[in-house]
Write an enzyme that holds these catalytic residues in place. Sequence first.
Site, mmCIF file in Angstrom:
data_model
loop_
_atom_site.group_PDB
_atom_site.id
_atom_site.type_symbol
_atom_site.label_atom_id
_atom_site.label_comp_id
_atom_site.label_asym_id
_atom_site.label_seq_id
_atom_site.Cartn_x
_atom_site.Cartn_y
_atom_site.Cartn_z
ATOM 1 N N ASP A 1 0.866 -1.186 0.000
ATOM 2 C CA ASP A 1 0.000 0.000 0.000
ATOM 3 C C ASP A 1 0.903 1.236 0.000
ATOM 4 O O ASP A 1 1.708 1.422 0.916
ATOM 5 C CB ASP A 1 -0.901 0.000 1.229
ATOM 6 C CG ASP A 1 -1.829 1.214 1.260
ATOM 7 O OD1 ASP A 1 -2.662 1.333 0.357
ATOM 8 O OD2 ASP A 1 -1.688 2.043 2.185
ATOM 9 N N ASP B 1 -3.190 1.607 7.158
ATOM 10 C CA ASP B 1 -2.343 1.236 6.021
ATOM 11 C C ASP B 1 -2.023 -0.249 6.010
ATOM 12 O O ASP B 1 -2.005 -0.888 4.945
ATOM 13 C CB ASP B 1 -1.054 2.060 6.046
ATOM 14 C CG ASP B 1 -1.319 3.549 5.904
ATOM 15 O OD1 ASP B 1 -2.331 3.907 5.276
ATOM 16 O OD2 ASP B 1 -0.523 4.362 6.426
ATOM 17 N N GLU C 1 -1.819 -1.473 -5.829
ATOM 18 C CA GLU C 1 -3.087 -0.852 -6.214
ATOM 19 C C GLU C 1 -2.906 -0.101 -7.524
ATOM 20 O O GLU C 1 -1.897 0.582 -7.726
ATOM 21 C CB GLU C 1 -3.557 0.103 -5.117
ATOM 22 C CG GLU C 1 -5.001 0.533 -5.249
ATOM 23 C CD GLU C 1 -5.491 1.300 -4.047
ATOM 24 O OE1 GLU C 1 -6.675 1.662 -4.010
ATOM 25 O OE2 GLU C 1 -4.682 1.552 -3.125
ATOM 26 N N CYS D 1 -12.760 -9.946 9.258
ATOM 27 C CA CYS D 1 -14.113 -10.486 9.059
ATOM 28 C C CYS D 1 -14.736 -10.084 7.730
ATOM 29 O O CYS D 1 -15.776 -10.623 7.350
ATOM 30 C CB CYS D 1 -15.028 -10.054 10.201
ATOM 31 S SG CYS D 1 -15.367 -8.270 10.247
ATOM 32 N N CYS E 1 -16.097 -6.495 14.850
ATOM 33 C CA CYS E 1 -15.662 -7.812 15.330
ATOM 34 C C CYS E 1 -14.657 -7.693 16.473
ATOM 35 O O CYS E 1 -14.216 -8.706 17.019
ATOM 36 C CB CYS E 1 -15.067 -8.631 14.195
ATOM 37 S SG CYS E 1 -13.505 -7.978 13.531
ATOM 38 N N CYS F 1 -13.012 -2.479 14.225
ATOM 39 C CA CYS F 1 -14.160 -3.086 13.543
ATOM 40 C C CYS F 1 -15.157 -3.604 14.577
ATOM 41 O O CYS F 1 -14.848 -3.767 15.761
ATOM 42 C CB CYS F 1 -13.665 -4.221 12.644
ATOM 43 S SG CYS F 1 -14.987 -5.063 11.719
#
Length: 398
Positions: free
Chosen positions: A189, A355, A274, A330, A348, A346
Amino acid sequence: MTTSHVKRAFKYRFCPTDAQAAELSRTFGCVRKVYNMALAARTEAWTRQERVNYNATSAMLTAWKKTEELSFLNDVSSVPLQQCLRHLQVAFTNFFGKRAEYPRFKSRKKSRRSAEYTTSGFRFRDGKLTLAKMAEPLDIVWSRPLPEGSKPSTVTVSQDPAGRWFVSMLCEDPGVQPLPVNADAVGIDVGLEHLLTLSTGEKIANPRHERQDRARLARAQRELSRKAKGDGANRAKARRKVARVHARITDRRRDHLHKLTTRLVRENQTLVIEDLTVRNMVKNRSLARAISDAAWSEFRSMLEYKAQWYGREVIAVDRFFPSSKLCSTCGTLQQKMPLSVRTWTCDCGTTHDRDVNAAKNLLAAGRAVAACGAGVRPQRSSPGGQSAMKQEVSRREP
């Protein structure tokens, strides 16, 4: 089975004598003149719905040399003049193939000063390079040796805006061979705070070469702005001073990217990045300078050709893939993720570094593409209830 070797360009600095510098400067001027005249002729023919190819422009060059006005073209080697016509033919081929814009005329002040010689335009013996129309070999600074037993097929001489002279030799390099296959893969990234963040959690600092020399560059540019416009010696000296600062920035940036990409390619079999449109991203006034300094396009270019050399694979993930907003544990997709958010938790319960999480998602998406050829954008519905990328994430879970 014959093994095809990779062709590499080995670039060196050299110090020309006064006579050699004068000869090369004349050659650069003649190359620019012939290129512009041939482009003008082909453009006029195009308005008449006529096609002019390389052979026609080569015949034009022969006729131009016989005129009194252009007789000075006979004073330089004919090889670079023929090569510039071939370059123009390639430019038109790319234009008609919709891979490039219409060829542009070369400027005396802004265009690159260079000339290309094929084997008939130079002599390379005992480690000494002598160009056509020159009595002495070039005084080359051999910073590294050429591959043993190899001879250059083409030689390109150039001078950069800082006044430095370079010679680039295209040779076959038998030392470039595919590396042993391994099972390592990494997601990469790119960013501004950190130049690269890897899916392994490693963060590579952004050197910000342009920012380090920004004060020096601004001072040199202020001195240039005070000089009267024209071709005076003082303005030329100030212009070269600005160019030297830019050259220093460029050299340090390129050296850092070469070392970085070589390490990544040697360590990993698969590299997932990317597919960013840097051309559009630099339109952002707030980030344009920082993005240009990071040189993401140059990084990708180096990564791709080195991967091809050494038998590695580079996978580019769709630019619209929400790598930052997707939980790598997840698979939950967050609705919003402003750039100011660097860490988030998150539902979860997993706390993510923005990053690192993006790099892990890129790696999972790249593996999904390699495994089943599916798209990398999350699917709303699929026969199995999960996208290929989500399936790959599920495989990694214990």
